[in-house]
Write an enzyme that holds these catalytic residues in place. Structure first.
Site, mmCIF file in Angstrom:
data_model
loop_
_atom_site.group_PDB
_atom_site.id
_atom_site.type_symbol
_atom_site.label_atom_id
_atom_site.label_comp_id
_atom_site.label_asym_id
_atom_site.label_seq_id
_atom_site.Cartn_x
_atom_site.Cartn_y
_atom_site.Cartn_z
ATOM 1 N N SER A 20 18.075 63.983 62.826
ATOM 2 C CA SER A 20 19.492 64.139 63.188
ATOM 3 C C SER A 20 19.751 65.499 63.851
ATOM 4 O O SER A 20 19.257 66.531 63.386
ATOM 5 C CB SER A 20 20.360 64.015 61.932
ATOM 6 O OG SER A 20 21.689 64.369 62.250
ATOM 7 N N LYS A 71 26.544 53.651 56.930
ATOM 8 C CA LYS A 71 27.917 53.597 57.455
ATOM 9 C C LYS A 71 28.763 52.486 56.822
ATOM 10 O O LYS A 71 29.976 52.589 56.766
ATOM 11 C CB LYS A 71 27.891 53.442 58.975
ATOM 12 C CG LYS A 71 27.458 54.716 59.689
ATOM 13 C CD LYS A 71 27.588 54.607 61.184
ATOM 14 C CE LYS A 71 27.403 55.982 61.825
ATOM 15 N NZ LYS A 71 27.798 56.025 63.207
ATOM 16 N N ASP A 108 33.634 58.235 65.625
ATOM 17 C CA ASP A 108 32.827 57.935 66.817
ATOM 18 C C ASP A 108 33.710 57.554 68.008
ATOM 19 O O ASP A 108 33.428 57.931 69.148
ATOM 20 C CB ASP A 108 31.841 56.783 66.538
ATOM 21 C CG ASP A 108 30.723 57.201 65.603
ATOM 22 O OD1 ASP A 108 30.519 58.418 65.406
ATOM 23 O OD2 ASP A 108 30.049 56.306 65.046
HETATM 24 P P1 NAP Z 1 23.355 48.316 66.496
HETATM 25 O O1 NAP Z 1 24.555 48.187 65.635
HETATM 26 O O2 NAP Z 1 22.006 48.004 65.957
HETATM 27 O O3 NAP Z 1 23.602 47.395 67.820
HETATM 28 C C1 NAP Z 1 22.597 47.242 68.779
HETATM 29 C C2 NAP Z 1 23.143 46.529 70.010
HETATM 30 O O4 NAP Z 1 22.104 46.469 70.984
HETATM 31 C C3 NAP Z 1 23.599 45.095 69.751
HETATM 32 O O5 NAP Z 1 24.688 44.791 70.564
HETATM 33 C C4 NAP Z 1 22.350 44.305 70.170
HETATM 34 O O6 NAP Z 1 22.629 42.986 70.582
HETATM 35 C C5 NAP Z 1 21.907 45.107 71.359
HETATM 36 N N1 NAP Z 1 20.510 44.842 71.691
HETATM 37 C C6 NAP Z 1 19.425 45.145 70.925
HETATM 38 N N2 NAP Z 1 18.299 44.699 71.547
HETATM 39 C C7 NAP Z 1 18.695 44.100 72.703
HETATM 40 C C8 NAP Z 1 18.010 43.456 73.768
HETATM 41 N N3 NAP Z 1 16.674 43.321 73.764
HETATM 42 N N4 NAP Z 1 18.729 42.984 74.806
HETATM 43 C C9 NAP Z 1 20.080 43.103 74.806
HETATM 44 N N5 NAP Z 1 20.796 43.708 73.842
HETATM 45 C C10 NAP Z 1 20.107 44.195 72.774
HETATM 46 O O7 NAP Z 1 23.233 49.792 67.093
HETATM 47 P P2 NAP Z 1 24.404 50.878 67.299
HETATM 48 O O8 NAP Z 1 24.604 51.631 66.024
HETATM 49 O O9 NAP Z 1 25.583 50.222 67.938
HETATM 50 O O10 NAP Z 1 23.694 51.880 68.323
HETATM 51 C C11 NAP Z 1 23.417 51.512 69.667
HETATM 52 C C12 NAP Z 1 22.988 52.775 70.421
HETATM 53 O O11 NAP Z 1 24.102 53.662 70.500
HETATM 54 C C13 NAP Z 1 21.869 53.568 69.737
HETATM 55 O O12 NAP Z 1 21.024 54.072 70.729
HETATM 56 C C14 NAP Z 1 22.591 54.715 69.066
HETATM 57 O O13 NAP Z 1 21.788 55.864 68.942
HETATM 58 C C15 NAP Z 1 23.740 54.950 70.052
HETATM 59 N N6 NAP Z 1 24.925 55.583 69.427
HETATM 60 C C16 NAP Z 1 25.313 56.782 69.924
HETATM 61 C C17 NAP Z 1 26.415 57.423 69.377
HETATM 62 C C18 NAP Z 1 26.820 58.763 69.922
HETATM 63 O O14 NAP Z 1 27.476 59.530 69.214
HETATM 64 N N7 NAP Z 1 26.497 59.061 71.161
HETATM 65 C C19 NAP Z 1 27.151 56.823 68.324
HETATM 66 C C20 NAP Z 1 26.722 55.550 67.864
HETATM 67 C C21 NAP Z 1 25.595 54.950 68.423
HETATM 68 P P3 NAP Z 1 22.538 41.738 69.551
HETATM 69 O O15 NAP Z 1 23.852 41.683 68.855
HETATM 70 O O16 NAP Z 1 22.264 40.592 70.436
HETATM 71 O O17 NAP Z 1 21.382 42.047 68.615
#
Ligand code: NAP
Length: 280
Positions: A20, A71, A108
């Site tokens: 982190s 979370k 967020d």
């Molecule tokens: P999550 O809840 O696991 O969601 C993952 C998303 O990616 C889902 O919509 C999933 O679709 C999609 N996905 C996964 N594999 C895929 C594929 N092969 N093709 C198409 N779509 C795919 O993850 P999250 O917590 O939302 O995080 C997502 C990203 O955002 C991460 O990289 C995280 O580090 C980043 N993030 C950044 C911040 C920031 O402060 N900048 C905050 C939060 C998250 P399905 O529903 O079809 O599985």
């Protein structure tokens, strides 16, 4: 008691947690404002977030951030919940009141909005349709943010339609569901496109989407910040679109956390940005 007369403590609960960037972010603010305090990584095993959160008050912590996998579990452990946490269905932060009450919030969405406004102060969510790709926790925060800022049309594109449908049920807003196979065409006329999937993250394949139909003036953002430039952002930049990575979202979500924990307003400075960028 004034914050200057106390040793201030907060941390991030995760499993794993050592990757982190939050300790570097928050400890920068202790140093910048000349405060005595510390922000620590708290390695909390899955299923133990509730117990860990209840220990914050006796240990003298002002609060904590929550990252994967806590979370959701943390939401059940808090006494009060902010409207964003309720709608998004997950919390990213807990503040401890002087009498030990735990207040949960999701910051967020605020980080997302402030990141965009810092880079593009004239940005308007209602400038045209916004395409959001993804329906996980990050996407929920983005959709909530866009709806809060008055977006008129949010085209929600997710590989798993059921997850997108659930998001649209939970978060009020002008959301149109797009089938995964229609994702390329759905970018037509958009004023903004956001990658909120995990595709393009370090170690993951690029997001499979063509930007051909996207207007060249559309703002292209990614919430990923490792790497700082994802293939999605690189492709958009190469064709002339304005772009923005996800680092500022992480930095700006820390500001309301400090307000809740210590009652202080803190700033995202170029120096802070450079400090965290150097760790990526
Ligand atoms: P999550 O809840 O696991 O969601 C993952 C998303 O990616 C889902 O919509 C999933 O679709 C999609 N996905 C996964 N594999 C895929 C594929 N092969 N093709 C198409 N779509 C795919 O993850 P999250 O917590 O939302 O995080 C997502 C990203 O955002 C991460 O990289 C995280 O580090 C980043 N993030 C950044 C911040 C920031 O402060 N900048 C905050 C939060 C998250 P399905 O529903 O079809 O599985």
């Amino acid at each position: 008691m004034d914050v200057r007369d106390r040793f201030l403590m907060a941390g991030v609960m995760g499993w794993p947690v050592m990757h982190s960037r939050s300790p570097a972010l928050h400890n920068y603010w202790f140093a910048k404002y000349g405060l005595k305090g510390v922000y620590v990584p708290l390695a909390i095993e899955p299923g133990r977030a509730g117990a860990a959160l209840r220990a914050l008050h006796p240990l003298g912590y002002a609060g904590a951030n929550l990252t994967i996998p806590h979370k959701l579990e943390a939401m059940a452990a808090v006494d009060t919940l902010d409207p964003a946490g309720k709608a998004i269905g997950a919390i990213s932060c807990v503040s401890v009141s002087p009498d030990g009450e735990l207040h949960g919030s999701n910051n967020d969405w605020y980080g997302f909005t402030e990141n965009v406004l810092e880079a593009f102060p004239d940005w308007r969510a209602d400038a045209g349709p916004a395409a959001v790709i993804g329906a996980g926790g990050g996407a929920r925060a983005v959709v909530y943010a866009l709806a809060q800022r008055g977006a008129k049309e949010i085209r929600l594109i997710n590989r798993t339609q059921e997850r997108a449908r659930k998001l649209a049920q939970d978060i009020p807003g002008p959301i149109t569901l797009v089938d995964w196979q229609d994702r390329h065409d759905a970018l037509e006329d958009c004023a903004m496109a956001v990658n909120a999937t995990s595709q393009g993250m370090q170690g993951m394949p690029p997001l499979d989407i063509s930007l051909e139909r996207l207007p060249r003036h559309a703002l292209v953002t990614d919430i990923i910040y490792i790497p700082l430039e994802t293939p999605f952002i690189a492709a958009a930049r190469a064709r002339g679109n304005p772009t923005l990575n996800g680092l500022g979202m992480l930095l700006h979500q820390g500001r309301p956390a400090w307000k809740g924990w210590f009652g202080l307003d803190v700033e995202v400075t170029p120096e802070l940005r450079a400090l965290i960028e150097a760790t990526i």
